[in-house]
Design a protein around this motif. Sequence first.
Motif, PDB file in Angstrom:
ATOM      1  N   GLY A  56       0.838  -1.189   0.000  1.00  0.00           N
ATOM      2  CA  GLY A  56       0.000   0.000   0.000  1.00  0.00           C
ATOM      3  C   GLY A  56       0.872   1.238   0.000  1.00  0.00           C
ATOM      4  O   GLY A  56       1.795   1.353   0.810  1.00  0.00           O
ATOM      5  N   ILE A  57       0.627   2.142  -0.939  1.00  0.00           N
ATOM      6  CA  ILE A  57       1.336   3.425  -0.975  1.00  0.00           C
ATOM      7  C   ILE A  57       0.397   4.458  -0.362  1.00  0.00           C
ATOM      8  O   ILE A  57      -0.639   4.785  -0.940  1.00  0.00           O
ATOM      9  N   VAL A  58       0.745   4.942   0.812  1.00  0.00           N
ATOM     10  CA  VAL A  58      -0.147   5.826   1.561  1.00  0.00           C
ATOM     11  C   VAL A  58      -0.054   7.246   1.012  1.00  0.00           C
ATOM     12  O   VAL A  58       1.044   7.802   0.886  1.00  0.00           O
ATOM     13  N   ASN A  59      -1.204   7.820   0.674  1.00  0.00           N
ATOM     14  CA  ASN A  59      -1.206   9.204   0.178  1.00  0.00           C
ATOM     15  C   ASN A  59      -1.670  10.206   1.229  1.00  0.00           C
ATOM     16  O   ASN A  59      -1.474  11.405   1.081  1.00  0.00           O
ATOM     17  N   GLU A  78      -7.403  16.488  15.273  1.00  0.00           N
ATOM     18  CA  GLU A  78      -6.185  16.354  14.470  1.00  0.00           C
ATOM     19  C   GLU A  78      -6.533  16.464  12.987  1.00  0.00           C
ATOM     20  O   GLU A  78      -7.428  15.772  12.494  1.00  0.00           O
ATOM     21  N   ALA A  79      -5.819  17.324  12.297  1.00  0.00           N
ATOM     22  CA  ALA A  79      -6.065  17.517  10.873  1.00  0.00           C
ATOM     23  C   ALA A  79      -5.528  16.345  10.055  1.00  0.00           C
ATOM     24  O   ALA A  79      -4.574  15.679  10.468  1.00  0.00           O
ATOM     25  N   PRO A  80      -6.133  16.072   8.886  1.00  0.00           N
ATOM     26  CA  PRO A  80      -5.549  15.072   7.975  1.00  0.00           C
ATOM     27  C   PRO A  80      -4.140  15.493   7.573  1.00  0.00           C
ATOM     28  O   PRO A  80      -3.830  16.692   7.511  1.00  0.00           O
ATOM     29  N   VAL A  81      -3.295  14.508   7.328  1.00  0.00           N
ATOM     30  CA  VAL A  81      -1.903  14.787   6.968  1.00  0.00           C
ATOM     31  C   VAL A  81      -1.584  14.132   5.630  1.00  0.00           C
ATOM     32  O   VAL A  81      -1.516  12.897   5.533  1.00  0.00           O
ATOM     33  N   PRO A  82      -1.395  14.917   4.565  1.00  0.00           N
ATOM     34  CA  PRO A  82      -1.018  14.337   3.276  1.00  0.00           C
ATOM     35  C   PRO A  82       0.446  13.936   3.257  1.00  0.00           C
ATOM     36  O   PRO A  82       1.286  14.563   3.908  1.00  0.00           O
ATOM     37  N   MET A  83       0.759  12.874   2.517  1.00  0.00           N
ATOM     38  CA  MET A  83       2.138  12.499   2.277  1.00  0.00           C
ATOM     39  C   MET A  83       2.693  13.318   1.111  1.00  0.00           C
ATOM     40  O   MET A  83       1.948  13.908   0.341  1.00  0.00           O
ATOM     41  N   ASP A  84       4.005  13.332   0.986  1.00  0.00           N
ATOM     42  CA  ASP A  84       4.673  14.143  -0.033  1.00  0.00           C
ATOM     43  C   ASP A  84       4.476  13.536  -1.426  1.00  0.00           C
ATOM     44  O   ASP A  84       4.707  12.342  -1.637  1.00  0.00           O
ATOM     45  N   ILE A 103       3.711  12.947  12.144  1.00  0.00           N
ATOM     46  CA  ILE A 103       4.511  13.965  12.831  1.00  0.00           C
ATOM     47  C   ILE A 103       5.611  14.473  11.898  1.00  0.00           C
ATOM     48  O   ILE A 103       5.941  15.659  11.893  1.00  0.00           O
ATOM     49  N   TYR A 104       6.173  13.578  11.098  1.00  0.00           N
ATOM     50  CA  TYR A 104       7.226  13.952  10.145  1.00  0.00           C
ATOM     51  C   TYR A 104       6.685  14.786   8.979  1.00  0.00           C
ATOM     52  O   TYR A 104       7.331  15.744   8.542  1.00  0.00           O
ATOM     53  N   ALA A 105       5.520  14.397   8.462  1.00  0.00           N
ATOM     54  CA  ALA A 105       5.059  14.909   7.164  1.00  0.00           C
ATOM     55  C   ALA A 105       4.967  16.432   7.067  1.00  0.00           C
ATOM     56  O   ALA A 105       5.311  16.989   6.015  1.00  0.00           O
ATOM     57  N   PRO A 106       4.523  17.162   8.103  1.00  0.00           N
ATOM     58  CA  PRO A 106       4.489  18.630   7.964  1.00  0.00           C
ATOM     59  C   PRO A 106       5.876  19.271   7.966  1.00  0.00           C
ATOM     60  O   PRO A 106       6.007  20.460   7.671  1.00  0.00           O
ATOM     61  N   ARG A 107       6.928  18.479   8.265  1.00  0.00           N
ATOM     62  CA  ARG A 107       8.260  19.042   8.470  1.00  0.00           C
ATOM     63  C   ARG A 107       9.323  18.485   7.530  1.00  0.00           C
ATOM     64  O   ARG A 107      10.357  19.100   7.325  1.00  0.00           O
ATOM     65  N   THR A 125       7.782  13.137   3.306  1.00  0.00           N
ATOM     66  CA  THR A 125       7.478  11.884   3.995  1.00  0.00           C
ATOM     67  C   THR A 125       6.573  10.986   3.159  1.00  0.00           C
ATOM     68  O   THR A 125       5.695  11.464   2.437  1.00  0.00           O
ATOM     69  N   GLY A 126       6.810   9.683   3.289  1.00  0.00           N
ATOM     70  CA  GLY A 126       5.943   8.690   2.661  1.00  0.00           C
ATOM     71  C   GLY A 126       5.736   7.511   3.590  1.00  0.00           C
ATOM     72  O   GLY A 126       6.468   7.336   4.569  1.00  0.00           O
ATOM     73  N   MET A 127       4.735   6.697   3.281  1.00  0.00           N
ATOM     74  CA  MET A 127       4.457   5.482   4.051  1.00  0.00           C
ATOM     75  C   MET A 127       4.191   4.328   3.106  1.00  0.00           C
ATOM     76  O   MET A 127       3.575   4.500   2.054  1.00  0.00           O
TER      77      MET A 127
END
Length: 407
Positions: free
Chosen positions: A203-206, A323-329, A360-364, A367-369
Amino acid sequence: MVDIQSNEIEELVEWLSNISEDGEGVTRLLYSQEWIEAQSQLKEKFEELGMDVEFDAVGNLFGTIKGTDEPEKIIATGSHIDTVVNGGRLDGQLGILGGYLAIKHLIEKNGAPKKSLQIISMAEEEGSRFPYAFWGSKNIFGIANKEDVANIADKDGVKFVDAMHNAGFDFLETAPKHNDLEAFIELHIEQGNFLEEEGASVGIVNSIVGQKRYDVVLKGQANHAGTTLMSYRKDTVEAFSRIAVNGIDKAKAIGNPLVLTFGRVNPLPNTVNVVPGEVSFSIDCRHTDQNALNEFTAELEEDMKRIATEMGISIDINLWMDEAPVPMDENIIQTIEQVCVENKLNYKVMHSGAGHDAQIYAPRVSTGMIFVPSIKGISHNPAEHTETSDIIQGIEALKNSLEKLAY
């Protein structure tokens, strides 16, 4: 070409899973003896690979292979070392072991990377010992507040600060600077059944969903179950039932990816022959789109107030998590998808319905999952399992993505 072998994975999972409290499944709580031993043994494992290894002040563990051309730029992977009580053998630690194997094979194949490669075994994510989550990743970016943990304790009354000090760690004195982190990819089990149902191995998390959590209290009137006529009752269980059915019906009508859960319900006095005069309950609502989440929960709040008013019942609504949704890069998503196509890995692009360190990483940091399937969607349970063949595909996706980013 697949390099990762099943026996490598199985031996590593067995090794790390055995560092656990006695009992079913894996129990490795923050700053416990089992946690200390696991981090110490991982440190030795990373050093055997030729990594520069260090702990930060709170116990996050970093293993780094210095880059030959741009060593100051770091491509990182990893996950959390702590578990829930009686958890499975993959949640959290798969991301550490998979990252270790990915980097190990890259070094054996290509030698040192151009940019530095790093694996991070994060101190804590679950919030399973103390009422605080993401202690590891939040400290990496200096956003954990000392005040939030200064007075909290575990179920046995052990204070957070005492446990941390007894494990040999302490608060950060100054906020760390991680401008050197260029990218972060977390490998994790899905903890749901989407990939299994879709027949995909990767799974490629978006995006990671946003969450709103509520505690709600309804107050009516407790009264005799035999003598209080139905038309005169202020029954808080009836009010809760109307609220739950109304909300769930509307959530089902909207459909995926919105989810709504009434997970905890406590009626009072909770006695067979008394009309319940008070009910407290929890609400967990999640969506990948902030506006959609806001619109649905605003309507849900208005519906709850209306139903309570119509029944002559008071209501108190406490929104305690928002908590707001967090998109991946996008570039990392495209990189992972590219290596899946090039290596003929069986993948789907998807969102995560659970929270992870990656949020936690993604806004800074870019980041991908990467997810691998959870059989029957089971997690936080000793029955948690993923086929080794699927784990191999997940690690291959991670390894090849790290290669593109670091070599």
